[in-house]
Design an enzyme around this catalytic site. Structure first.
Site, PDB file in Angstrom:
ATOM      1  N   GLU A 216      48.568  44.028  40.130  1.00  0.00           N
ATOM      2  CA  GLU A 216      47.458  43.921  41.098  1.00  0.00           C
ATOM      3  C   GLU A 216      46.112  43.931  40.387  1.00  0.00           C
ATOM      4  O   GLU A 216      45.192  43.219  40.769  1.00  0.00           O
ATOM      5  CB  GLU A 216      47.523  45.055  42.129  1.00  0.00           C
TER       6      GLU A 216
ATOM      7  N   LEU B 104      53.103  37.952  46.306  1.00  0.00           N
ATOM      8  CA  LEU B 104      53.029  37.412  47.670  1.00  0.00           C
ATOM      9  C   LEU B 104      52.312  36.065  47.713  1.00  0.00           C
ATOM     10  O   LEU B 104      52.509  35.300  48.653  1.00  0.00           O
ATOM     11  CB  LEU B 104      52.340  38.411  48.607  1.00  0.00           C
TER      12      LEU B 104
ATOM     13  N   HIS C 266      44.950  40.610  39.269  1.00  0.00           N
ATOM     14  CA  HIS C 266      44.381  39.761  40.327  1.00  0.00           C
ATOM     15  C   HIS C 266      42.861  39.928  40.389  1.00  0.00           C
ATOM     16  O   HIS C 266      42.148  38.972  40.702  1.00  0.00           O
ATOM     17  CB  HIS C 266      44.960  40.150  41.700  1.00  0.00           C
TER      18      HIS C 266
HETATM   19 ZN    ZN Z   1      50.383  39.169  42.899  1.00  0.00          ZN
END
Ligand code: ZN
Length: 178
Positions: A138, A96, A141
């Site tokens: 994720e 995203l 991140h």
């Molecule tokens: Zn990502």
């Protein structure tokens, strides 16, 4: 619940290491709910806290909801650790924070993840396939790693240009509306 503004590449927050969540409070539970809503509105299958400007070790994943919102199965992972189990598989990933960009990456097919849930209790979960890949994406991140780190310099600068242009166009469209 409310949607949260997303942070886009090359925002520096995406390259910082996140801090553990000291305690699962109501504030953290609200953040998790807002992250789930934001993920669904933005049509993602995962969202990590730094992508909404919080340097906290937590992310949300739901690989089921795109099949239909009644099949939604959101998972919240707080202070997770991921153990790689299966062989490496290649799959195409998006993010995203990189609108419109995808890249083929190698990830473990099976993983074991330990994390705290919204009740503050530790849980252990085995995952494979798309869910395993989403969790690994994720989890990166939280270490300040994005999939751009895995791209060549040339592709990286192309991504940066396209994301900047997209944000400029969005701002222009918003200015016209108001
Ligand atoms: Zn990502």
């Amino acid at each position: 619940m409310k949607t949260l503004p997303l942070r886009y590449f090359p925002d520096g927050i995406l390259f910082q290491k996140c801090e553990p969540v000291p305690e699962v409070t109501d504030e953290i539970r609200t953040l998790a709910q807002d992250m789930i809503l934001t993920m669904m509105i933005e049509k993602g299958i995962g969202l990590a806290a730094p992508q909404v400007g919080k340097l906290l070790r937590m992310f949300v994943v739901d690989v089921e909801w795109p099949k239909g919102t009644e099949q939604a199965d959101p998972h919240v992972f707080i202070n997770p650790t991921v153990e790689f189990k299966g062989p490496l598989i290649k799959s195409v990933e998006g993010c995203l924070s990189f609108p419109g960009e995808t890249a083929e990456l190698e990830r473990a097919k099976e993983i074991l993840v330990r994390a705290l849930g919204l009740d503050g209790q530790e849980f252990v979960m085995e995952a494979d396939g798309v869910l395993a890949v989403a969790i690994q994406h994720e989890n990166d991140h939280l270490e300040g790693k994005t999939f751009s780190d895995r791209l060549s310099w040339l592709r990286k600068s192309g991504v940066q240009k396209r994301v900047k242009k997209k944000l400029r166009d969005q701002k222009r469209a918003a200015a016209k509306k108001s």
